[in-house]
Design an enzyme around this catalytic site. Structure first.
Site, short mmCIF file in Angstrom:
data_model
loop_
_atom_site.label_atom_id
_atom_site.label_comp_id
_atom_site.label_asym_id
_atom_site.label_seq_id
_atom_site.Cartn_x
_atom_site.Cartn_y
_atom_site.Cartn_z
N HIS A 52 47.78 21.00 37.00
CA HIS A 52 48.49 20.87 38.28
C HIS A 52 49.95 20.52 38.00
CE1 HIS A 52 44.80 19.92 41.02
NE2 HIS A 52 44.49 20.82 40.10
N GLU A 54 51.91 18.38 39.25
CA GLU A 54 52.19 16.95 39.16
C GLU A 54 51.84 16.39 37.79
OE1 GLU A 54 50.40 18.63 41.51
OE2 GLU A 54 50.06 17.31 43.22
N CYS A 82 46.37 15.75 45.03
CA CYS A 82 44.92 15.61 45.07
C CYS A 82 44.54 14.26 44.44
CB CYS A 82 44.28 16.76 44.30
SG CYS A 82 44.51 16.66 42.50
N CYS A 85 45.83 13.94 40.77
CA CYS A 85 47.28 13.80 40.65
C CYS A 85 47.77 12.47 41.23
CB CYS A 85 47.98 14.97 41.31
SG CYS A 85 47.62 16.54 40.48
#
Length: 148
Positions: A52, A54, A82, A85
């Site tokens: 991801h 992040e 999410c 993250c």
């Protein structure tokens, strides 16, 4: 650099990710107002479920700083983080998380959970939501409509 300008950089990262066939999410990390990391999603290319934007930006920021502790840093991301993250931001001791579009189905900063602001955890951070929310949401909507 203010939150709106940082979000523009995150949107650039998201657009680049979308052009590579990734879900268009972008993130930047600021320290003392300066960008120290910028990434877009990379799960498809890397085959890594933790790819991801992040997480990747936090990893790059830790390398740039030379420490896993990102005290005083701000994570700016186009989509509400999410749980993974959000947890990474807490674990990195980020000072702030700024995001654009809310994720009503998976958001872990305010929408479904409040990981960054949960007083039961060892670290809480400031959460700023809705920065350039329409542009961030439109990027995701356009991406998924084109895939259908």
């Amino acid at each position: 650099m203010d939150d709106a300008a940082a979000m523009q950089l995150a949107l650039e990262q998201a657009r680049a990710a979308g052009a590579r066939g990734e879900v268009p999410v972008g993130a930047v990390v600021l320290r003392d107002g300066e960008v120290i990391a910028a990434r877009g999603n990379d799960r498809e290319a890397s085959g890594d479920p933790t790819g991801h934007a992040e997480v990747l930006a936090i990893r790059d920021a830790a390398e740039a700083v030379g420490s896993w502790r990102l005290d005083g840093c701000t994570l700016v991301v186009t989509l509400e983080p999410c749980p993974m993250c959000a947890g990474a931001a807490v674990q990195a001791r980020m000072a702030r998380v700024v995001y654009g579009a809310a994720d009503l189905r998976g958001g872990a900063m305010l929408s479904l959970f409040n990981i960054g602001g949960d007083p039961r955890l060892h670290h809480m951070l400031e959460i700023v939501d809705g920065v350039e929310a329409e542009a961030c949401a439109a990027l995701l909507t356009d991406f998924f409509e084109a895939r259908r």
